[in-house]
Design an enzyme around this catalytic site. Sequence first.
Site, PDB file in Angstrom:
ATOM      1  N   GLY A   7      -1.416  -6.357   1.288  1.00  0.00           N
ATOM      2  CA  GLY A   7      -0.673  -6.050   1.179  1.00  0.00           C
ATOM      3  C   GLY A   7       0.302  -5.055   2.315  1.00  0.00           C
ATOM      4  O   GLY A   7      -0.268  -3.571   1.598  1.00  0.00           O
ATOM      5  N   ALA A   8      -0.420  -5.044   3.741  1.00  0.00           N
ATOM      6  CA  ALA A   8       0.474  -3.990   4.368  1.00  0.00           C
ATOM      7  C   ALA A   8       1.214  -3.238   5.232  1.00  0.00           C
ATOM      8  O   ALA A   8       1.747  -3.913   6.130  1.00  0.00           O
ATOM      9  CB  ALA A   8      -0.799  -4.262   6.094  1.00  0.00           C
ATOM     10  N   ILE A  11       3.332   1.090   2.614  1.00  0.00           N
ATOM     11  CA  ILE A  11       2.094   2.316   2.069  1.00  0.00           C
ATOM     12  C   ILE A  11       0.858   1.642   2.529  1.00  0.00           C
ATOM     13  O   ILE A  11       0.483   2.519   3.323  1.00  0.00           O
ATOM     14  CB  ILE A  11       1.858   2.230   0.443  1.00  0.00           C
ATOM     15  CG1 ILE A  11       3.364   2.947  -0.270  1.00  0.00           C
ATOM     16  CG2 ILE A  11       0.713   2.976   0.128  1.00  0.00           C
ATOM     17  CD1 ILE A  11       3.384   5.096   0.224  1.00  0.00           C
ATOM     18  N   GLY A  12       0.293   0.262   2.277  1.00  0.00           N
ATOM     19  CA  GLY A  12      -0.450   0.005   2.977  1.00  0.00           C
ATOM     20  C   GLY A  12      -0.506   0.182   4.760  1.00  0.00           C
ATOM     21  O   GLY A  12      -2.103   0.137   4.665  1.00  0.00           O
ATOM     22  N   ASN A 102       1.336   0.284  -8.521  1.00  0.00           N
ATOM     23  CA  ASN A 102       2.268   1.324  -9.603  1.00  0.00           C
ATOM     24  C   ASN A 102       1.700   0.949 -10.918  1.00  0.00           C
ATOM     25  O   ASN A 102       1.330  -0.383 -10.525  1.00  0.00           O
ATOM     26  CB  ASN A 102       3.702   1.186  -9.165  1.00  0.00           C
ATOM     27  CG  ASN A 102       4.702   2.286  -8.038  1.00  0.00           C
ATOM     28  OD1 ASN A 102       4.270   3.585  -8.215  1.00  0.00           O
ATOM     29  ND2 ASN A 102       5.606   1.598  -7.402  1.00  0.00           N
ATOM     30  N   LYS A 204       2.932   9.963 -13.158  1.00  0.00           N
ATOM     31  CA  LYS A 204       3.899   8.990 -12.366  1.00  0.00           C
ATOM     32  C   LYS A 204       4.963   7.959 -13.430  1.00  0.00           C
ATOM     33  O   LYS A 204       5.630   7.535 -12.890  1.00  0.00           O
ATOM     34  CB  LYS A 204       3.452   8.413 -11.254  1.00  0.00           C
ATOM     35  CG  LYS A 204       4.126   7.774 -10.095  1.00  0.00           C
ATOM     36  CD  LYS A 204       3.603   7.676  -8.850  1.00  0.00           C
ATOM     37  CE  LYS A 204       4.470   6.851  -7.608  1.00  0.00           C
ATOM     38  NZ  LYS A 204       3.933   5.828  -7.040  1.00  0.00           N
ATOM     39  N   ASN A 208       8.595   6.589 -13.288  1.00  0.00           N
ATOM     40  CA  ASN A 208       9.155   5.105 -12.423  1.00  0.00           C
ATOM     41  C   ASN A 208       9.722   4.293 -13.883  1.00  0.00           C
ATOM     42  O   ASN A 208      10.446   3.494 -14.200  1.00  0.00           O
ATOM     43  CB  ASN A 208       8.012   4.786 -12.543  1.00  0.00           C
ATOM     44  CG  ASN A 208       7.566   5.623 -11.471  1.00  0.00           C
ATOM     45  OD1 ASN A 208       8.392   5.786 -10.226  1.00  0.00           O
ATOM     46  ND2 ASN A 208       6.063   4.682 -10.538  1.00  0.00           N
ATOM     47  N   ASN A 212      13.556   3.312 -12.673  1.00  0.00           N
ATOM     48  CA  ASN A 212      13.971   3.068 -12.410  1.00  0.00           C
ATOM     49  C   ASN A 212      14.887   1.574 -12.615  1.00  0.00           C
ATOM     50  O   ASN A 212      15.570   1.315 -11.898  1.00  0.00           O
ATOM     51  CB  ASN A 212      12.281   2.317 -11.963  1.00  0.00           C
ATOM     52  CG  ASN A 212      11.579   2.702 -10.557  1.00  0.00           C
ATOM     53  OD1 ASN A 212      11.371   1.924  -9.111  1.00  0.00           O
ATOM     54  ND2 ASN A 212      10.854   3.498 -10.721  1.00  0.00           N
ATOM     55  N   GLU A 285      10.226  -4.690 -10.418  1.00  0.00           N
ATOM     56  CA  GLU A 285       8.567  -4.274 -10.592  1.00  0.00           C
ATOM     57  C   GLU A 285       8.600  -3.941 -12.601  1.00  0.00           C
ATOM     58  O   GLU A 285       8.392  -3.322 -12.984  1.00  0.00           O
ATOM     59  CB  GLU A 285       8.136  -2.773 -10.438  1.00  0.00           C
ATOM     60  CG  GLU A 285       7.650  -3.423  -8.934  1.00  0.00           C
ATOM     61  CD  GLU A 285       6.225  -2.343  -8.334  1.00  0.00           C
ATOM     62  OE1 GLU A 285       4.876  -2.522  -8.153  1.00  0.00           O
ATOM     63  OE2 GLU A 285       6.827  -1.515  -7.826  1.00  0.00           O
TER      64      GLU A 285
END
Length: 324
Positions: A7-8, A11-12, A102, A204, A208, A212, A285
């Site tokens: 999963g680039a 973030i990745g 997350n 965190k 969220n 969110n 998410e």
Amino acid sequence: MRVTVYGAGAIGGYMGALLSKAGADVTFIARGAHLDAMRRNGVRVIRKEDEIVAHPRCTDDPSEAGPQDFVILALKAHSVPGVVEAMQPLLGNETGIVTAVNGIPYWYFHRHGGRLEGSTLESIDPGGEQWRRFGPERAIGCVVYPATEVVEPGVIKHVYGDKFPIGEPSGELSDRVQRFSALMADAGLRAPVLDNIRDEIWLKLWGNLCFNPISALTGATLDVICSDPGTRAVAKAMMLEAKAIADVVGVRFRVDVERRIDGAGAVGAHKTSMLQDLERGRPMEIDPLVTVVQEMGTLVGMPTPTIDTVLALVRQRAANAVRH
């Protein structure tokens, strides 16, 4: 050190680019236009102080990479169940899976102790598939604090932050977690090893969980949610319900509710990831950030009336977005 980033994306890709520049043998698993661009030109990371270009191996076929020392799982959490089979060629006997996702990770009740030891969570790991196929013993917890964005295929903008706290589910200072921390340090990233990574995961998640879905329902940015008396009260009620659950499972918060909300408000006119996903027509998410807390409440016998209400509303919002 062989490292695959599964999963680039924002973030990745950021993590992997810096690890690659630091000399790690990095493979990116990606797809679509982003993959095509990185294959042609490498991955470009735009930072305030400079730009870097890295050329990791890029593919959509994990079998090309073979068994790894570490796999950084950097997908949106709701996408992870769909890649369990595809990830298998990357997993050797000693492979560590760094869960840079997350919410609550699949391994949460591994080496947890108590009556919930070994429990799986249906909302984030349907049928316990990740637990069985990845193995909880491979997991290294990771909390992602930086903000990054894919501004065009193959190009990632770093907005702020360089901290990725990590830790073993058992809290042990293992050789592998120290190796990964050192690897990140070589890349200019901070990955302090914590003796209770679950506390950091919850800190965190605490924000969220409420900010969110409230942002997705209202369209408001963090500063507005935290300063408006009505939405602040809803966020606080959700956080107190979550804290009651966390207290039962042994989590300790290093800040109180008011300070956590004030900290989020200080970020300013920031759109949460869930609001950004909604605006871009992407799945939100919801399960890893909200449903899983409701499920944990059921497990420990704690009611979650405000969370239940907001969850019902944001699920309807997601369903309407799909229809339109």
